[in-house]
Design a protein around this motif. Structure first.
Motif: not given
Length: 348
Positions: A183-189
């Motif tokens: 669960d890695i939010p789009d905005e994180e990367l």
């Protein structure tokens, strides 16, 4: 072979397809054998008769762009274009674009992967075999761009937006999220992915880009090479297809072999094109990173969405390659991506 289902997507060829082939070849009592299409949604048959063999491809529901140009249009145009440039793609003898039927030259069933795995203990023979492939790649890139009209295909330009959608984005959503369940939010990367795509897009483009130039799309036959799966061709940077070949998880070339082949490629391409070898090598990891992310995204999609377990054993090899690329000092500033790849991906 007796007539099969009328649905072209069935395991047996439809009566209409059989008649289409028989009429062109002026032959009956042909033997039909289905050939595995691996990740493709298309069907393939080897047809034998009169001491010869051919391949029939069925692509009944091809993807298309907003203009209505389909993957079948791309396949026909690119196949004819590359063959006209001396590239060893199969000759297309007969076709029906509307039905998605193509009758083609049979390039045999020996993939480069099979050839390489049989000679892996002989590094000199392996290098010489790959040098022949690199020579073919240079021909494709340089001659293939001449007169190539992207508008006659359904393929999007290879640019920053394409990389974000179909390479780093594919990696994020198909591999990290769907396959691994992270669960890695789009905005994180997002910021790092956008910067990486921007930098990779600065690599010198305008050359023919095969986009899936790897050992299972390269056939070894009659002492030469044959190339398959070219319908995704477009224009792009020189580094991309070289990375596809050298990072290929189906064969897992060691670092020393990759370095030797990259040096060989630079010598061959500079016989045909003026370029800055230092600049080429500085851009190579950036382009290779995107290719490697695309590989992982594609394998994950084919496993999860299409249930194709064939690709699962190659995930660890592709991930190993990605981690090797990210050890290049040019990626030190990309701490979030490196953290995900080196720390959050576990158990592979």
């Amino acid at each position: 072979m007796p007539p099969g289902k009328s649905d072209d997507r069935g395991a047996t060829p439809s009566p209409d397809l059989i008649r289409f082939v028989e009429a062109y070849l002026s032959a009956r009592e042909l033997a039909w054998e289905e050939i595995a299409g691996e990740g493709s949604g298309r069907l393939f048959y080897r047809i034998k008769g009169k001491g010869k063999s051919w391949v029939a491809m069925v692509s009944s529901h091809p993807p298309k762009d907003k203009r209505g140009v389909t993957e079948n249009d791309s396949f026909l145009y690119i196949g004819q274009h590359l063959r006209g440039k001396g590239v060893p793609v199969p000759e297309i003898y007969h076709h029906n674009i509307e039905r998605g039927w193509f009758l083609m030259e049979d390039l045999g069933d020996c993939h480069l992967q099979t050839e390489i795995m049989s000679i892996k203990g002989n590094q000199r023979q392996l290098i010489e075999t790959y040098q022949r492939v690199v020579d073919c790649l240079v021909l494709i890139q340089v001659e293939g761009r001449k007169g190539f009209d992207l508008a006659r295909t359904h393929n999007a330009p290879y640019d920053q937006g394409f990389m974000l959608a179909w390479e780093s984005g594919y990696f994020h959503f198909a591999f990290l999220a769907d396959y691994l369940g992270l669960d890695i939010p789009d905005e994180e990367l997002r910021d790092e992915m956008e910067d990486l795509a921007r930098q990779a897009a600065q690599a010198l483009g305008g050359y023919f880009l095969y986009r899936d130039f790897q050992s299972r799309n390269i056939m070894v036959w009659e002492g030469g090479l044959g190339l398959l799966d070219f319908q995704g061709g477009r224009l792009g940077p020189l580094q991309y297809d070289l990375a596809s070949l050298l990072l290929d998880p189906y064969v897992e070339l060691d670092a020393g072999v990759q370095e030797e082949l990259l040096a060989y490629y630079l010598g061959r391409i500079q016989d045909r094109v003026k370029l800055d070898p230092k600049g080429f090598q500085e851009q190579y990891p950036l382009v290779a990173l995107h290719r490697n992310m695309q590989i992982l995204g594609a394998f994950a999609f084919l496993i999860k969405a299409r249930g194709l377990e064939f690709f699962r054993p190659y995930i660890p090899l592709a991930l190993k390659s990605l981690r090797t690329i990210l050890q290049d000092k040019c990626f030190n500033p990309y701490k979030k991506l490196r953290k995900v790849v080196f720390e959050e991906i576990k158990g592979i």
